[in-house]
Design an enzyme around this catalytic site. Structure first.
Site, PDB file in Angstrom:
ATOM      1  CG  ASP A   1      -1.801   1.211   1.343  1.00 14.56           C
ATOM      2  OD1 ASP A   1      -2.393   1.588   0.316  1.00 14.56           O
ATOM      3  OD2 ASP A   1      -1.911   1.806   2.438  1.00 14.56           O
ATOM      4  CB  SER A   2       0.231   4.817  -0.455  1.00 12.26           C
ATOM      5  OG  SER A   2      -0.884   4.904   0.423  1.00 12.26           O
TER       6      SER A   2
ATOM      7  CE1 TYR B   1       2.345   5.274  -3.661  1.00 12.13           C
ATOM      8  CE2 TYR B   1       0.918   3.392  -4.115  1.00 12.13           C
ATOM      9  CZ  TYR B   1       2.175   3.899  -3.870  1.00 12.13           C
ATOM     10  OH  TYR B   1       3.260   3.054  -3.847  1.00 12.13           O
ATOM     11  N   GLY B   2      -3.302   8.890  -3.685  1.00 11.30           N
ATOM     12  CA  GLY B   2      -4.585   9.318  -4.253  1.00 11.30           C
ATOM     13  C   GLY B   2      -4.538  10.532  -5.160  1.00 11.30           C
TER      14      GLY B   2
ATOM     15  CB  CYS C   1      -3.206   0.376  -2.353  1.00 11.41           C
ATOM     16  SG  CYS C   1      -3.199   2.097  -2.856  1.00 11.41           S
ATOM     17  CG  ASN C   2      -9.657   0.728  -2.740  1.00  9.88           C
ATOM     18  OD1 ASN C   2     -10.640   0.155  -3.197  1.00  9.88           O
ATOM     19  ND2 ASN C   2      -9.283   0.564  -1.492  1.00  9.88           N
TER      20      ASN C   2
ATOM     21  CD  GLU D   1       0.364   6.618   5.983  1.00 10.45           C
ATOM     22  OE1 GLU D   1       1.522   6.575   6.412  1.00 10.45           O
ATOM     23  OE2 GLU D   1      -0.236   5.627   5.522  1.00 10.45           O
TER      24      GLU D   1
ATOM     25  CB  CYS E   1      -9.411   4.825   0.770  1.00 10.14           C
ATOM     26  SG  CYS E   1      -7.754   5.186   1.405  1.00 10.14           S
ATOM     27  CB  THR E   2      -6.751  -0.161   2.232  1.00  5.11           C
ATOM     28  OG1 THR E   2      -5.617   0.592   1.756  1.00  5.11           O
ATOM     29  CG2 THR E   2      -7.249  -1.063   1.124  1.00  5.11           C
ATOM     30  CG  HIS E   3      -4.835   4.979   4.505  1.00  7.40           C
ATOM     31  ND1 HIS E   3      -4.350   4.536   3.297  1.00  7.40           N
ATOM     32  CD2 HIS E   3      -3.760   5.435   5.204  1.00  7.40           C
ATOM     33  CE1 HIS E   3      -3.026   4.719   3.266  1.00  7.40           C
ATOM     34  NE2 HIS E   3      -2.656   5.267   4.412  1.00  7.40           N
TER      35      HIS E   3
HETATM   36  N1  DGL Z   1      -4.809   3.186   0.968  1.00 11.30           N
HETATM   37  C1  DGL Z   1      -4.856   3.601  -0.369  1.00 11.30           C
HETATM   38  C2  DGL Z   1      -6.131   3.266  -1.085  1.00 11.30           C
HETATM   39  O1  DGL Z   1      -6.737   2.286  -0.754  1.00 11.30           O
HETATM   40  C3  DGL Z   1      -4.125   4.817  -0.811  1.00 11.30           C
HETATM   41  C4  DGL Z   1      -4.423   6.079  -0.137  1.00 11.30           C
HETATM   42  C5  DGL Z   1      -3.468   7.141  -0.604  1.00 11.30           C
HETATM   43  O2  DGL Z   1      -2.259   6.923  -0.520  1.00 11.30           O
HETATM   44  O3  DGL Z   1      -3.933   8.164  -1.107  1.00 11.30           O
HETATM   45  O4  DGL Z   1      -6.540   3.943  -1.992  1.00 11.30           O
END
Ligand code: DGL
Length: 284
Positions: A17-18, A49-50, A80-81, A159, A191-193
């Protein structure tokens, strides 16, 4: 066709993931496949990443997958989506012998569950831009109204470990209040966060709104793929570990101490992550 197993060693699962978001998926993998060793890589040098262009996220995802495969991973879980939206098809084409499990917003179960016909989707811009989201909307949401929101700043709050901070509640309230006025009864976490702030989401939205975390479904899919590729024999599994975190190796491209603290806060484990550096778009 099922590729033959090249040796009898226990298959390793690569998860990335990011940042800390994929830990919500790792948690489900530990529950579903506790027997197998895992390498978890958090690309915290590049989080979030988004907001990045999809091509850039794709190049990170390819380099990370290449690294994980070089470390003996026989399956890659893109936890990570955003990276799934940017790179899933690309990774499958680049590494055809390796099963690649990805994430897509859980619009299908949400559309099946909603009574009000209105569903909120929380994800990052990369995920909403990707063809994967357009495809799930087209396939499963024809009779449902979806209300998307990118929750700017929420990934950074998570984070930083600010799960209960006023700013976290402000970001979530700004996203959820218009959705609640529109009578959503279901929220998709794209989003996995975001599973790490489910208590805050539930507090704002109330107990009658259902929040869908896709992590358990992704872990089940990982198990199915391991079996399909001959990487996990259900009838003759490796010895079960009562502490799957002990056979998980944690790597960050960011700050080791911060990642160690996040592992304690989010998973309640004492781990010793290592750092890996990017050098000219490659990991070494
Ligand atoms: N956890 C990630 C996702 O599922 C990335 C979030 C990010 O880095 O913006 O999209």
């Amino acid at each position: 066709m099922r590729p033959p197993m090249s040796d009898n060693s226990t298959a390793k699962i690569g998860v990335f993931d990011s940042g800390v978001g994929g830990l919500s998926v790792l948690r489900a993998i530990w529950q579903t496949i506790p027997e197998l060793p895992v390498i978890y890589l958090a690309d915290q040098a590049h989080v979030p990443y988004g907001p990045r262009p999809l091509e850039e996220v794709r190049s990170f995802a390819e380099a990370i997958s290449r690294y994980l495969i070089s470390q003996g991973c026989r399956i890659i879980v893109v936890a990570c989506n955003a990276a799934s939206a940017a790179a899933l098809h690309h990774l499958r084409a680049r590494f055809p012998a390796i099963p690649i499990v990805g994430m897509e917003p859980a619009v299908k179960p949400a559309a099946e569950h909603t009574q009000s016909g209105v569903v909120g989707v929380l994800a990052t811009p990369a995920t909403f831009q990707g063809a994967l989201y357009a495809s799930v909307v087209e396939r499963f949401a024809s009779n449902v109204r979806l209300i998307p929101h990118t929750c700017p700043g929420l990934v950074q709050q998570i984070e930083a470990g600010e799960l209960d901070a006023p700013e976290t509640y402000r970001i979530l309230s700004e996203a959820l209040e218009p959705m609640l006025l529109a009578r959503i009864d279901t929220i998709v976490l794209g989003c996995t966060h975001y599973p790490f702030v489910i208590p805050a989401i539930q507090q704002i939205a109330g107990p009658s709104v259902r929040v869908i975390d896709p992590a358990p479904a992704v872990a089940k899919q990982t198990r199915r793929q391991l079996i399909a590729y001959g990487l996990f024999d259900e009838d003759n599994p490796p010895p079960l570990s009562s502490n799957p975190d002990r056979h998980t190796r944690f790597i960050t491209t960011g700050n080791v101490e911060k990642f160690k603290a996040a592992l304690k806060q989010l998973l309640n484990i004492d781990a010793a992550p290592t750092q890996l550096r990017w050098s000219q778009n490659l990991l070494e």
